[in-house]
Scaffold this motif. Structure first.
Motif, PDB file in Angstrom:
ATOM      1  N   TRP A  54       0.826  -1.206   0.000  1.00  0.00           N
ATOM      2  CA  TRP A  54       0.000   0.000   0.000  1.00  0.00           C
ATOM      3  C   TRP A  54       0.862   1.259   0.000  1.00  0.00           C
ATOM      4  CZ3 TRP A  54      -4.662  -0.039  -1.586  1.00  0.00           C
ATOM      5  CH2 TRP A  54      -5.493  -1.134  -1.366  1.00  0.00           C
ATOM      6  N   ALA A  55       2.075   1.171   0.531  1.00  0.00           N
ATOM      7  CA  ALA A  55       2.983   2.319   0.529  1.00  0.00           C
ATOM      8  C   ALA A  55       3.393   2.693  -0.885  1.00  0.00           C
ATOM      9  CB  ALA A  55       4.224   2.015   1.372  1.00  0.00           C
ATOM     10  N   VAL A  56       3.294   1.725  -1.816  1.00  0.00           N
ATOM     11  CA  VAL A  56       3.620   1.967  -3.219  1.00  0.00           C
ATOM     12  C   VAL A  56       2.367   2.288  -4.020  1.00  0.00           C
ATOM     13  CG1 VAL A  56       4.560   0.946  -5.322  1.00  0.00           C
ATOM     14  CG2 VAL A  56       5.661   0.509  -3.121  1.00  0.00           C
ATOM     15  N   LEU A  57       1.279   1.552  -3.764  1.00  0.00           N
ATOM     16  CA  LEU A  57       0.063   1.712  -4.556  1.00  0.00           C
ATOM     17  C   LEU A  57      -0.529   3.108  -4.426  1.00  0.00           C
ATOM     18  CD1 LEU A  57      -1.748  -1.712  -4.047  1.00  0.00           C
ATOM     19  CD2 LEU A  57      -0.693  -0.831  -6.131  1.00  0.00           C
ATOM     20  N   GLN A  58      -0.500   3.661  -3.235  1.00  0.00           N
ATOM     21  CA  GLN A  58      -1.125   4.977  -3.038  1.00  0.00           C
ATOM     22  C   GLN A  58      -0.479   6.054  -3.911  1.00  0.00           C
ATOM     23  OE1 GLN A  58      -1.366   6.213   1.049  1.00  0.00           O
ATOM     24  NE2 GLN A  58      -2.457   8.092   0.574  1.00  0.00           N
ATOM     25  N   PRO A  59       0.854   6.259  -3.841  1.00  0.00           N
ATOM     26  CA  PRO A  59       1.440   7.271  -4.730  1.00  0.00           C
ATOM     27  C   PRO A  59       1.441   6.849  -6.195  1.00  0.00           C
ATOM     28  CG  PRO A  59       3.159   6.154  -3.485  1.00  0.00           C
ATOM     29  CD  PRO A  59       1.846   5.689  -2.918  1.00  0.00           C
ATOM     30  N   PHE A  60       1.568   5.533  -6.466  1.00  0.00           N
ATOM     31  CA  PHE A  60       1.644   5.086  -7.859  1.00  0.00           C
ATOM     32  C   PHE A  60       0.321   5.309  -8.583  1.00  0.00           C
ATOM     33  CE2 PHE A  60       1.505   1.988 -11.306  1.00  0.00           C
ATOM     34  CZ  PHE A  60       2.738   2.191 -11.904  1.00  0.00           C
ATOM     35  N   LEU A  61      -0.793   4.935  -7.957  1.00  0.00           N
ATOM     36  CA  LEU A  61      -2.090   5.124  -8.594  1.00  0.00           C
ATOM     37  C   LEU A  61      -2.426   6.608  -8.727  1.00  0.00           C
ATOM     38  CD1 LEU A  61      -4.172   2.265  -6.927  1.00  0.00           C
ATOM     39  CD2 LEU A  61      -3.117   2.306  -9.195  1.00  0.00           C
ATOM     40  N   THR A  62      -2.023   7.400  -7.753  1.00  0.00           N
ATOM     41  CA  THR A  62      -2.218   8.847  -7.872  1.00  0.00           C
ATOM     42  C   THR A  62      -1.414   9.397  -9.029  1.00  0.00           C
ATOM     43  OG1 THR A  62      -2.493   8.971  -5.459  1.00  0.00           O
ATOM     44  CG2 THR A  62      -2.141  11.037  -6.633  1.00  0.00           C
ATOM     45  N   MET A  63      -0.194   8.886  -9.208  1.00  0.00           N
ATOM     46  CA  MET A  63       0.638   9.286 -10.340  1.00  0.00           C
ATOM     47  C   MET A  63      -0.033   8.948 -11.665  1.00  0.00           C
ATOM     48  SD  MET A  63       2.786   7.715 -12.777  1.00  0.00           S
ATOM     49  CE  MET A  63       3.371   6.215 -11.995  1.00  0.00           C
ATOM     50  N   VAL A  64      -0.671   7.782 -11.754  1.00  0.00           N
ATOM     51  CA  VAL A  64      -1.357   7.392 -12.989  1.00  0.00           C
ATOM     52  C   VAL A  64      -2.490   8.374 -13.295  1.00  0.00           C
ATOM     53  CG1 VAL A  64      -2.781   5.614 -14.065  1.00  0.00           C
ATOM     54  CG2 VAL A  64      -0.739   4.959 -12.767  1.00  0.00           C
ATOM     55  N   VAL A  65      -3.272   8.724 -12.271  1.00  0.00           N
ATOM     56  CA  VAL A  65      -4.382   9.668 -12.470  1.00  0.00           C
ATOM     57  C   VAL A  65      -3.852  11.037 -12.883  1.00  0.00           C
ATOM     58  CG1 VAL A  65      -6.281  10.868 -11.320  1.00  0.00           C
ATOM     59  CG2 VAL A  65      -5.884   8.445 -10.870  1.00  0.00           C
ATOM     60  N   PHE A  66      -2.814  11.513 -12.210  1.00  0.00           N
ATOM     61  CA  PHE A  66      -2.236  12.815 -12.548  1.00  0.00           C
ATOM     62  C   PHE A  66      -1.656  12.807 -13.961  1.00  0.00           C
ATOM     63  CE2 PHE A  66      -1.291  14.709  -8.083  1.00  0.00           C
ATOM     64  CZ  PHE A  66      -2.643  14.714  -7.826  1.00  0.00           C
ATOM     65  N   SER A  67      -1.033  11.690 -14.360  1.00  0.00           N
ATOM     66  CA  SER A  67      -0.433  11.610 -15.695  1.00  0.00           C
ATOM     67  C   SER A  67      -1.504  11.703 -16.779  1.00  0.00           C
ATOM     68  CB  SER A  67       0.346  10.302 -15.842  1.00  0.00           C
ATOM     69  OG  SER A  67       1.426  10.248 -14.934  1.00  0.00           O
ATOM     70  N   ILE A  68      -2.676  11.131 -16.512  1.00  0.00           N
ATOM     71  CA  ILE A  68      -3.757  11.168 -17.505  1.00  0.00           C
ATOM     72  C   ILE A  68      -4.372  12.559 -17.590  1.00  0.00           C
ATOM     73  CG2 ILE A  68      -6.053  10.294 -18.073  1.00  0.00           C
ATOM     74  CD1 ILE A  68      -5.191   7.614 -16.816  1.00  0.00           C
ATOM     75  N   PHE A  69      -4.715  13.133 -16.444  1.00  0.00           N
ATOM     76  CA  PHE A  69      -5.482  14.377 -16.451  1.00  0.00           C
ATOM     77  C   PHE A  69      -4.606  15.629 -16.529  1.00  0.00           C
ATOM     78  CE2 PHE A  69      -8.511  11.351 -14.682  1.00  0.00           C
ATOM     79  CZ  PHE A  69      -9.662  11.678 -15.372  1.00  0.00           C
TER      80      PHE A  69
END
Length: 278
Positions: A54-69
């Protein structure tokens, strides 16, 4: 009829010290710091299927959303650095800060059973919450290293300042956590407003965008947000071809020092009433 002698009464009080922190007392309770830190780490991932992932998933998934939008749709300029690395580099210290502040703010209220029964330096409780978050930032940083290797990004000699920047991020979280944890004991509204504060703080910090978008004349004012200095420092230390932090970084350092000194003073003034108010 004989009366039994009165039993002696022992009153336990905190020692009075002239400074904001009694370092000798903290050293004497160093084992408690370790115990509370380790307990916070275990409780955080207890009975979770993914554990420390979870320490990786939280920033990683946020990064994916930020990269798209922000990266693709909004076209935020990240310079010569690929936007996913640009965003994730900021999300590593930000996620640590947000989680550490949240945990530290609620730490005293969650330790009600201990605070009302035994004396120990109360500042240990929020500090343990911040120290526990260092495990998360270490795990998340390993993914950042892999991303930098994948994109062929080689840091400059500025990477040597990274331990200082991590310490600066921890000090920032601790300073804010001191204020909020003491306020949360007295005003339970803090618990409910904190998620909103963290969310607004995210977009007020240069996580999804570079600080260069802020007009140069306003950057010292923008640096009042202490996370500006932390995030700009991380990008400068790791991404190589990034503008070095300017006056905004120095302003952030000054703000963090003021927050820390003021937080220690306020926390010390309030801690005598924690057991009664918690």
């Amino acid at each position: 009829m004989t009366t039994s002698p009165a039993l002696p009464v022992t009153v336990i009080r905190a020692r009075r010290t002239k400074g904001l922190v009694d370092w000798s007392e903290l050293w004497a309770y160093r084992d408690l710091v370790y115990f509370l830190t380790w307990r916070d780490i275990k409780v955080r991932y207890k009975q979770t299927a993914l554990g420390a992932a979870w320490a990786v998933l939280q920033p990683f998934l946020t990064m994916v959303v930020f990269s798209i939008f922000f990266g693709r749709l909004a076209g935020i300029d990240s310079g010569n650095v690929p936007y996913p690395v640009f965003a994730y580099t900021a999300l590593v210290p930000w996620t640590f800060f947000a989680n550490a502040v949240t945990q530290a703010s609620n730490s005293l209220v969650q330790q009600e059973s201990i605070l009302t029964k035994v004396y120990f330096p109360r500042v240990i409780v929020p500090s343990a919450a911040v120290l526990a978050g260092l495990v998360d930032i270490t795990v998340a940083f390993s993914v950042l290293v892999a991303m930098m290797l994948a994109f062929g990004i080689v840091p400059t000699v500025a990477v040597m300042t990274l331990p200082l920047l991590v310490a600066f991020a921890a000090m920032t979280a601790f300073a804010v956590g001191l204020w909020l944890s003491a306020l949360n004991v007295r005003y339970r509204d803090v618990r409910y407003t904190l998620p909103f504060i963290v969310q607004v703080w995210l977009f007020a910090s240069p996580v999804a965008y570079p600080s260069s978008l802020v007009p140069e004349a306003l950057r010292p004012l923008y640096g009042i947000n202490p996370m500006v200095g932390v995030i700009d420092g991380f990008r400068w230390a790791l991404l190589g071809d990034v503008e070095a932090p300017g006056w905004s970084f120095l302003v952030s350092v000054g703000v963090v020092i003021a927050l820390l000194v003021g937080g220690l003073a306020y926390f010390r003034r309030m801690e005598r009433s924690f057991a009664d108010a918690v």
